[in-house]
Design a protein around this motif. Structure first.
Motif, mmCIF file in Angstrom:
data_model
loop_
_atom_site.group_PDB
_atom_site.id
_atom_site.type_symbol
_atom_site.label_atom_id
_atom_site.label_comp_id
_atom_site.label_asym_id
_atom_site.label_seq_id
_atom_site.Cartn_x
_atom_site.Cartn_y
_atom_site.Cartn_z
ATOM 1 N N LEU A 18 0.836 -1.209 0.000
ATOM 2 C CA LEU A 18 0.000 0.000 0.000
ATOM 3 C C LEU A 18 0.871 1.259 0.000
ATOM 4 C CD1 LEU A 18 -2.731 1.403 0.143
ATOM 5 C CD2 LEU A 18 -2.936 0.730 2.527
ATOM 6 N N LYS A 19 1.965 1.223 0.759
ATOM 7 C CA LYS A 19 2.897 2.364 0.742
ATOM 8 C C LYS A 19 3.458 2.580 -0.662
ATOM 9 C CE LYS A 19 6.363 3.066 3.488
ATOM 10 N NZ LYS A 19 7.461 2.617 4.378
ATOM 11 N N GLY A 20 3.785 1.486 -1.340
ATOM 12 C CA GLY A 20 4.260 1.574 -2.731
ATOM 13 C C GLY A 20 3.213 2.202 -3.642
ATOM 14 N N GLN A 21 1.945 1.838 -3.425
ATOM 15 C CA GLN A 21 0.874 2.409 -4.250
ATOM 16 C C GLN A 21 0.726 3.913 -4.003
ATOM 17 O OE1 GLN A 21 -1.827 -0.939 -2.971
ATOM 18 N NE2 GLN A 21 -2.762 -0.540 -4.964
ATOM 19 N N ALA A 26 1.856 9.682 -5.487
ATOM 20 C CA ALA A 26 2.592 10.937 -5.310
ATOM 21 C C ALA A 26 3.375 11.278 -6.583
ATOM 22 C CB ALA A 26 3.531 10.838 -4.108
ATOM 23 N N THR A 27 4.033 10.263 -7.174
ATOM 24 C CA THR A 27 4.799 10.475 -8.411
ATOM 25 C C THR A 27 3.884 10.964 -9.531
ATOM 26 O OG1 THR A 27 6.242 8.668 -7.731
ATOM 27 C CG2 THR A 27 6.394 9.357 -10.030
ATOM 28 N N ALA A 28 2.705 10.362 -9.632
ATOM 29 C CA ALA A 28 1.755 10.746 -10.685
ATOM 30 C C ALA A 28 1.268 12.184 -10.489
ATOM 31 C CB ALA A 28 0.579 9.779 -10.716
ATOM 32 N N VAL A 29 1.019 12.569 -9.232
ATOM 33 C CA VAL A 29 0.588 13.948 -8.965
ATOM 34 C C VAL A 29 1.726 14.917 -9.297
ATOM 35 C CG1 VAL A 29 -0.185 15.581 -7.175
ATOM 36 C CG2 VAL A 29 -1.090 13.254 -7.186
ATOM 37 N N ASP A 34 -2.690 12.932 -15.784
ATOM 38 C CA ASP A 34 -4.129 13.064 -15.976
ATOM 39 C C ASP A 34 -4.908 12.770 -14.682
ATOM 40 O OD1 ASP A 34 -5.847 13.015 -18.742
ATOM 41 O OD2 ASP A 34 -6.871 12.064 -17.049
ATOM 42 N N CYS A 35 -5.906 13.585 -14.421
ATOM 43 C CA CYS A 35 -6.730 13.450 -13.207
ATOM 44 C C CYS A 35 -7.398 12.068 -13.150
ATOM 45 C CB CYS A 35 -7.786 14.547 -13.204
ATOM 46 S SG CYS A 35 -8.695 14.701 -11.679
ATOM 47 N N TYR A 36 -7.758 11.552 -14.305
ATOM 48 C CA TYR A 36 -8.406 10.238 -14.380
ATOM 49 C C TYR A 36 -7.468 9.139 -13.872
ATOM 50 C CZ TYR A 36 -10.594 6.184 -16.713
ATOM 51 O OH TYR A 36 -11.168 4.970 -17.002
ATOM 52 N N LYS A 37 -6.196 9.221 -14.327
ATOM 53 C CA LYS A 37 -5.159 8.287 -13.876
ATOM 54 C C LYS A 37 -5.005 8.348 -12.344
ATOM 55 C CE LYS A 37 -1.618 5.522 -14.217
ATOM 56 N NZ LYS A 37 -1.931 4.122 -14.464
ATOM 57 N N ILE A 38 -4.981 9.582 -11.831
ATOM 58 C CA ILE A 38 -4.842 9.800 -10.380
ATOM 59 C C ILE A 38 -6.020 9.143 -9.631
ATOM 60 C CG2 ILE A 38 -4.710 11.563 -8.544
ATOM 61 C CD1 ILE A 38 -2.401 11.940 -10.412
ATOM 62 N N MET A 39 -7.220 9.338 -10.158
ATOM 63 C CA MET A 39 -8.400 8.757 -9.497
ATOM 64 C C MET A 39 -8.346 7.225 -9.541
ATOM 65 S SD MET A 39 -11.618 11.319 -10.361
ATOM 66 C CE MET A 39 -11.659 10.959 -12.116
ATOM 67 N N GLN A 40 -7.836 6.667 -10.637
ATOM 68 C CA GLN A 40 -7.703 5.204 -10.719
ATOM 69 C C GLN A 40 -6.704 4.695 -9.675
ATOM 70 O OE1 GLN A 40 -6.754 4.843 -14.954
ATOM 71 N NE2 GLN A 40 -8.623 3.624 -15.234
ATOM 72 N N LEU A 41 -5.588 5.403 -9.528
ATOM 73 C CA LEU A 41 -4.591 4.999 -8.520
ATOM 74 C C LEU A 41 -5.204 5.059 -7.117
ATOM 75 C CD1 LEU A 41 -1.390 6.782 -9.930
ATOM 76 C CD2 LEU A 41 -1.784 4.312 -9.822
ATOM 77 N N LEU A 42 -5.970 6.117 -6.861
ATOM 78 C CA LEU A 42 -6.624 6.251 -5.561
ATOM 79 C C LEU A 42 -7.616 5.120 -5.303
ATOM 80 C CD1 LEU A 42 -7.461 9.992 -5.068
ATOM 81 C CD2 LEU A 42 -6.459 8.480 -3.369
ATOM 82 N N ALA A 43 -8.371 4.745 -6.344
ATOM 83 C CA ALA A 43 -9.334 3.648 -6.181
ATOM 84 C C ALA A 43 -8.599 2.347 -5.838
ATOM 85 C CB ALA A 43 -10.186 3.495 -7.439
ATOM 86 N N ARG B 14 -1.231 15.990 1.515
ATOM 87 C CA ARG B 14 -2.170 14.962 2.015
ATOM 88 C C ARG B 14 -1.633 13.555 1.762
ATOM 89 N NH1 ARG B 14 -8.524 16.775 1.480
ATOM 90 N NH2 ARG B 14 -8.590 16.091 3.640
ATOM 91 N N VAL B 15 -1.083 13.313 0.561
ATOM 92 C CA VAL B 15 -0.530 11.993 0.251
ATOM 93 C C VAL B 15 0.605 11.672 1.234
ATOM 94 C CG1 VAL B 15 0.630 10.555 -1.484
ATOM 95 C CG2 VAL B 15 -1.167 12.141 -2.194
ATOM 96 N N ASN B 16 1.469 12.676 1.488
ATOM 97 C CA ASN B 16 2.603 12.437 2.389
ATOM 98 C C ASN B 16 2.157 12.172 3.822
ATOM 99 O OD1 ASN B 16 4.687 12.451 0.544
ATOM 100 N ND2 ASN B 16 4.755 14.711 0.512
ATOM 101 N N ARG B 17 1.113 12.888 4.248
ATOM 102 C CA ARG B 17 0.586 12.652 5.591
ATOM 103 C C ARG B 17 0.072 11.213 5.708
ATOM 104 N NH1 ARG B 17 -3.761 16.385 6.279
ATOM 105 N NH2 ARG B 17 -2.362 17.726 5.097
ATOM 106 N N LEU B 18 -0.611 10.764 4.675
ATOM 107 C CA LEU B 18 -1.136 9.394 4.668
ATOM 108 C C LEU B 18 0.014 8.373 4.674
ATOM 109 C CD1 LEU B 18 -3.451 7.385 4.510
ATOM 110 C CD2 LEU B 18 -3.775 7.974 2.116
ATOM 111 N N LYS B 19 1.087 8.662 3.913
ATOM 112 C CA LYS B 19 2.259 7.776 3.946
ATOM 113 C C LYS B 19 2.847 7.699 5.353
ATOM 114 C CE LYS B 19 5.817 7.934 1.266
ATOM 115 N NZ LYS B 19 6.795 8.647 0.384
ATOM 116 N N GLY B 20 2.877 8.827 6.041
ATOM 117 C CA GLY B 20 3.358 8.851 7.421
ATOM 118 C C GLY B 20 2.481 7.983 8.331
ATOM 119 N N GLN B 21 1.178 8.052 8.115
ATOM 120 C CA GLN B 21 0.254 7.243 8.928
ATOM 121 C C GLN B 21 0.467 5.750 8.678
ATOM 122 O OE1 GLN B 21 -3.140 9.880 7.635
ATOM 123 N NE2 GLN B 21 -3.990 9.241 9.595
#
Lengths: 90, 90, 90, 90
Positions: A18-21, A26-29, A34-43, B14-21
């Motif tokens: 999960l940390k790797g994901q 973070a790298t993608a942001v 693309d925002c769509y890619k970011i949302m897929q990673l978050l899902a 926010r992503v970094n805070r979550l990584k810390g958690q």
């Protein structure tokens, strides 16, 4: 001794995945992807976190409630589970 | 140019805070901490992930659907949002 | 004219099916059925409610944001969606 | 005798309240009310359903796992809870 996590190795592997994901997110942001890619990673992160939670909660039910040494311990572990789950029904 | 994330700095924080958690969670598992403590840390991670998702999805609605340059772009971004949200209703 | 629901007939059929599931749940509780059976019926109700929500939210995105008559309407409908979704990230 | 629901009266009152909320939703859809209003009613239904699930699951943990007559029964009830919860982590 407190209630510890059985299958520690498997749980730690899940946390690290999960940390790797999150690092991929973070790298993608950072890379203005693309925002769509970011949302897929978050899902995917959400799926992984839910899998991890299911794992730990199942362990808690089996080890600390069902297999408790006595009714007092089972009751305490049951209340802990109920308290944690309250946050999911909101 | 693709659809990028506005307020990149806030999102990355926010992503970094979550990584810390998650790191705190890994440390607690490593140290054989109480299962209840582990579940509480996980519930916080879940809250933080949901906050992050809400942030990114709100940005997507505002920047890529409402403020789209034309109806074709708005429609594509709308379909992307619908696809992502399908995973939440299961 | 306000924003109304397209495909009203399909939506109403879904609401009625969910009402039927709740009636089955009430009957099972009345008849002192097994707690496991009750939990399964509840899980089905939850699945049906999420399907209904996905349906209505998709309709809102397509009809009231993407296909809005102008940017002011799109923006208002976008804010409404964001407000509703806030309750899901908690 | 199977595992039955304690506090049947309170549970049935909750189920009936939820049915009433669904009827209000059906009426609002029939009357072509604003999509935003419909989404708000749905969000309330979801809150009520989650409250009901929390209630029934807490009862299951307390009555059928913690207070089980023996370890075999506790184990069976624990597996049932785990199976139901799997559907929430997806």
């Amino acid at each position: 001794m407190g209630h510890t996590i059985k299958d520690k190795k498997r749980i730690l592997a899940r946390v690290n995945r999960l940390k790797g994901q999150l690092e991929a997110l973070a790298t993608a942001v950072e890379a203005d992807q693309d925002c769509y890619k970011i949302m897929q990673l978050l899902a995917s992160c959400r799926g992984a976190l839910h899998g991890l939670m299911g794992d730990i909660i199942n362990n808690h039910i089996r080890e600390h409630i069902v297999e408790a040494a006595n009714k007092t311990d089972a009751s305490k572990a049951g209340d802990e589970l109920i308290e944690i789950m309250e946050s999911f029904w909101k």
